[in-house]
Design an enzyme around this catalytic site. Structure first.
Site, mmCIF file in Angstrom:
data_model
loop_
_atom_site.group_PDB
_atom_site.id
_atom_site.type_symbol
_atom_site.label_atom_id
_atom_site.label_comp_id
_atom_site.label_asym_id
_atom_site.label_seq_id
_atom_site.Cartn_x
_atom_site.Cartn_y
_atom_site.Cartn_z
ATOM 1 N N GLU A 90 0.818 -1.203 0.000
ATOM 2 C CA GLU A 90 0.000 0.000 0.000
ATOM 3 C C GLU A 90 0.853 1.254 0.000
ATOM 4 O O GLU A 90 1.949 1.282 0.549
ATOM 5 C CB GLU A 90 -0.932 -0.019 1.209
ATOM 6 C CG GLU A 90 -1.881 -1.197 1.087
ATOM 7 C CD GLU A 90 -2.911 -1.313 2.190
ATOM 8 O OE1 GLU A 90 -4.000 -1.782 1.889
ATOM 9 O OE2 GLU A 90 -2.627 -0.950 3.336
ATOM 10 N N CYS A 103 3.409 8.416 1.109
ATOM 11 C CA CYS A 103 3.909 7.446 2.088
ATOM 12 C C CYS A 103 4.038 6.102 1.382
ATOM 13 O O CYS A 103 3.063 5.608 0.815
ATOM 14 C CB CYS A 103 2.914 7.366 3.249
ATOM 15 S SG CYS A 103 3.305 6.099 4.464
ATOM 16 N N CYS A 110 5.915 -7.037 7.894
ATOM 17 C CA CYS A 110 7.031 -6.520 8.691
ATOM 18 C C CYS A 110 7.388 -7.549 9.751
ATOM 19 O O CYS A 110 6.511 -8.208 10.307
ATOM 20 C CB CYS A 110 6.641 -5.206 9.370
ATOM 21 S SG CYS A 110 8.005 -4.462 10.302
ATOM 22 N N CYS A 114 5.727 -4.971 16.326
ATOM 23 C CA CYS A 114 5.236 -3.963 17.279
ATOM 24 C C CYS A 114 3.761 -4.235 17.592
ATOM 25 O O CYS A 114 2.958 -4.470 16.680
ATOM 26 C CB CYS A 114 5.412 -2.561 16.719
ATOM 27 S SG CYS A 114 7.131 -2.213 16.302
ATOM 28 N N CYS A 117 0.763 -2.139 16.029
ATOM 29 C CA CYS A 117 0.795 -1.903 14.587
ATOM 30 C C CYS A 117 0.121 -3.036 13.828
ATOM 31 O O CYS A 117 0.413 -4.213 14.039
ATOM 32 C CB CYS A 117 2.241 -1.764 14.131
ATOM 33 S SG CYS A 117 2.417 -1.662 12.343
ATOM 34 N N GLU A 160 9.794 -2.319 7.668
ATOM 35 C CA GLU A 160 10.883 -1.626 8.363
ATOM 36 C C GLU A 160 11.959 -1.331 7.304
ATOM 37 O O GLU A 160 12.674 -2.243 6.863
ATOM 38 C CB GLU A 160 11.410 -2.537 9.482
ATOM 39 C CG GLU A 160 12.760 -2.167 10.062
ATOM 40 C CD GLU A 160 12.847 -0.729 10.550
ATOM 41 O OE1 GLU A 160 12.021 -0.321 11.379
ATOM 42 O OE2 GLU A 160 13.756 -0.012 10.094
ATOM 43 N N CYS A 333 -1.295 5.863 9.806
ATOM 44 C CA CYS A 333 -0.135 5.110 10.310
ATOM 45 C C CYS A 333 -0.567 3.829 10.991
ATOM 46 O O CYS A 333 -1.461 3.829 11.824
ATOM 47 C CB CYS A 333 0.573 5.910 11.399
ATOM 48 S SG CYS A 333 1.594 7.163 10.741
HETATM 49 N N1 SAH Z 1 8.541 0.488 10.348
HETATM 50 C C1 SAH Z 1 8.849 1.856 10.412
HETATM 51 C C2 SAH Z 1 8.005 2.704 9.496
HETATM 52 C C3 SAH Z 1 6.568 2.330 9.342
HETATM 53 S S1 SAH Z 1 5.532 2.601 10.748
HETATM 54 C C4 SAH Z 1 8.742 2.355 11.838
HETATM 55 O O1 SAH Z 1 8.200 1.635 12.678
HETATM 56 O O2 SAH Z 1 9.208 3.459 12.099
HETATM 57 C C5 SAH Z 1 5.370 4.376 10.753
HETATM 58 C C6 SAH Z 1 4.991 4.953 12.101
HETATM 59 O O3 SAH Z 1 3.659 4.571 12.446
HETATM 60 C C7 SAH Z 1 5.881 4.504 13.233
HETATM 61 O O4 SAH Z 1 6.333 5.625 13.964
HETATM 62 C C8 SAH Z 1 4.960 3.658 14.100
HETATM 63 O O5 SAH Z 1 5.338 3.744 15.456
HETATM 64 C C9 SAH Z 1 3.615 4.285 13.834
HETATM 65 N N2 SAH Z 1 2.470 3.412 14.055
HETATM 66 C C10 SAH Z 1 2.362 2.105 13.810
HETATM 67 N N3 SAH Z 1 1.127 1.661 14.138
HETATM 68 C C11 SAH Z 1 0.419 2.734 14.557
HETATM 69 C C12 SAH Z 1 -0.936 2.935 14.994
HETATM 70 N N4 SAH Z 1 -1.803 1.948 15.021
HETATM 71 N N5 SAH Z 1 -1.281 4.185 15.330
HETATM 72 C C13 SAH Z 1 -0.423 5.223 15.253
HETATM 73 N N6 SAH Z 1 0.842 5.089 14.853
HETATM 74 C C14 SAH Z 1 1.272 3.859 14.503
HETATM 75 FE FE1 SF4 Z 2 7.016 -2.783 11.491
HETATM 76 FE FE2 SF4 Z 2 6.997 -0.124 11.901
HETATM 77 FE FE3 SF4 Z 2 4.775 -1.619 12.271
HETATM 78 FE FE4 SF4 Z 2 6.804 -1.830 13.986
HETATM 79 S S1 SF4 Z 2 5.558 0.007 13.632
HETATM 80 S S2 SF4 Z 2 5.637 -3.537 13.094
HETATM 81 S S3 SF4 Z 2 8.534 -1.610 12.630
HETATM 82 S S4 SF4 Z 2 5.820 -1.283 10.360
#
Ligand code: SAH
Ligand code: SF4
Length: 350
Positions: A90, A103, A110, A114, A117, A160, A333
């Protein structure tokens, strides 16, 4: 067959040289690929026919099928793009007043796990090639108004980025090539969950793109619970690496901080954050949690998010609060996920 969009300009120049073609041919082809965004080699009208044929026999153009395009009420557009092997990724296009921010994804799924996420739930399916990273920009231009410009690229989609280091760097090289898209390095932001050795490598390679670090918590206990990566490289190790990044050419590091109600959003956390970041030239980007189906976390109220922001601003920390784009189309995000082909099939059948 090679994807021509995996080739940097020097690599394509080399390919041309091996076939007795001058260097400017490669530059012409780059312009067709990224400035005109052709969908067939026969459209490269200033390239001699035999060479066009040869290119067509040697390369694919790396086009992607648009599986789904969703428009949000706030103007952002989410593309679900199908890759050659049927996987889906996406990309989210967001209009500003004068330009667009895009974006993009770097992996299918990934591996980082996390807990907050949605992408993490897929696990890592595979890395994207450089050409697949670059092609998302080509595809997104379909949604840009006549004469409009995608000026900023954020590597904050699925995956990532630093876990796919070589392809990422190659994509950055292609994207910043003057004869292609010509993105300014300063308009590119790579976001990482905190892979310390890769951050050090990125700094050592002197790549002048912006780095965003997903800090997300102020204690190791909380961060390790939310982000398994913290068990390997804790907050101190992460911030040490950030401190050691040469001041030039990178101007400021961005720290992303997801606000999870009752977990990371107390005003005491805000004050601790100021202390942690002391001495690092940075800014903070607060992201209120974006819920997704099945998620157990909650975001703070807007009022509370503002209070958290104020706490940082008062102490001199440059802080933005991200008012989420595209929430109504699951484009915010951490809301990026695509069903596997099998799962999609089940849905259709079922
Ligand atoms: N993997 C990388 C980039 C993609 S995630 C990283 O983790 O930095 C991009 C951002 O979205 C990150 O800062 C992550 O902490 C945030 N993120 C992930 N899931 C989210 C959610 N459900 N709500 C708000 N931010 C989120
Ligand atoms: Fe991967 Fe970024 Fe999501 Fe963490 S927040 S699982 S590093 S995409």
């Amino acid at each position: 067959m090679d994807n021509i969009k995996d080739y940097t300009l020097p690599a394509l120049t080399e390919w041309m040289a091996q076939r007795g073609e001058p260097a400017f041919r490669a530059r012409q082809v780059f312009q067709w690929l990224y400035q005109r965004r052709v969908t067939g080699f026969e459209q490269m009208s200033n390239v001699a026919r035999p060479l066009r044929r040869r290119l067509g026999e040697s390369f694919s153009l790396g086009g992607m099928a648009r599986q789904d395009v969703r428009h949000s009420r706030d103007g952002s557009v989410k593309y679900a793009l199908r890759l050659d092997d049927g996987q889906c990724i996406e990309a989210v296009l967001m209009p500003n007043n004068t330009h667009y921010t895009l974006c993009i994804s770097t992996q299918v799924g990934c591996a980082m796990g996390c807990d907050f996420c949605m992408t993490a739930r897929m696990g890592l399916v595979r890395n994207l090639s450089a050409g697949e990273i670059v092609q998302q920009v080509v595809e997104a231009y379909g949604g840009v108004e006549e004469g409009g410009l995608i000026r900023n690229l954020v590597f904050m989609g699925m995956g990532e980025p630093l876990h796919n280091y070589d392809n990422l760097v190659r994509a950055l090289t292609i994207l910043t090539e003057d004869h292609g898209f010509g993105f300014s390095w300063r308009r590119l932001t790579v976001s990482t969950s905190g892979l310390v050795p890769a951050i050090r490598r990125f700094a050592a390679d002197r790549l002048p793109a912006n780095l965003a670090i997903s800090l997300n918590a102020v204690s190791d206990e909380t961060r390790a619970r939310l982000m398994p990566v913290n068990r390997r490289w804790n907050i101190a190790a992460l911030l040490d690496a950030c401190r050691e990044i040469p001041k030039e050419p990178r101007v400021r590091i961005t720290f992303e901080y997801v606000l999870l109600k009752g977990i990371t959003d107390s005003l005491a956390d805000a004050r601790k954050l100021v202390k942690l970041l002391h001495g690092i030239k940075c800014k903070v980007n607060l992201i209120p949690f974006n819920p997704w189906p099945g998620s157990t976390y909650e975001g703070p109220s807007l009022e509370h998010a503002r209070a958290f922001q104020e706490e940082l601003l008062h102490r001199g920390l440059l802080t933005t609060l991200r008012i989420s784009k595209g929430q109504d189309i699951q484009a915010a995000c951490g809301q990026l996920i695509t069903a596997s082909p099998a799962a999609r099939w089940r849905k259709v059948a079922g």
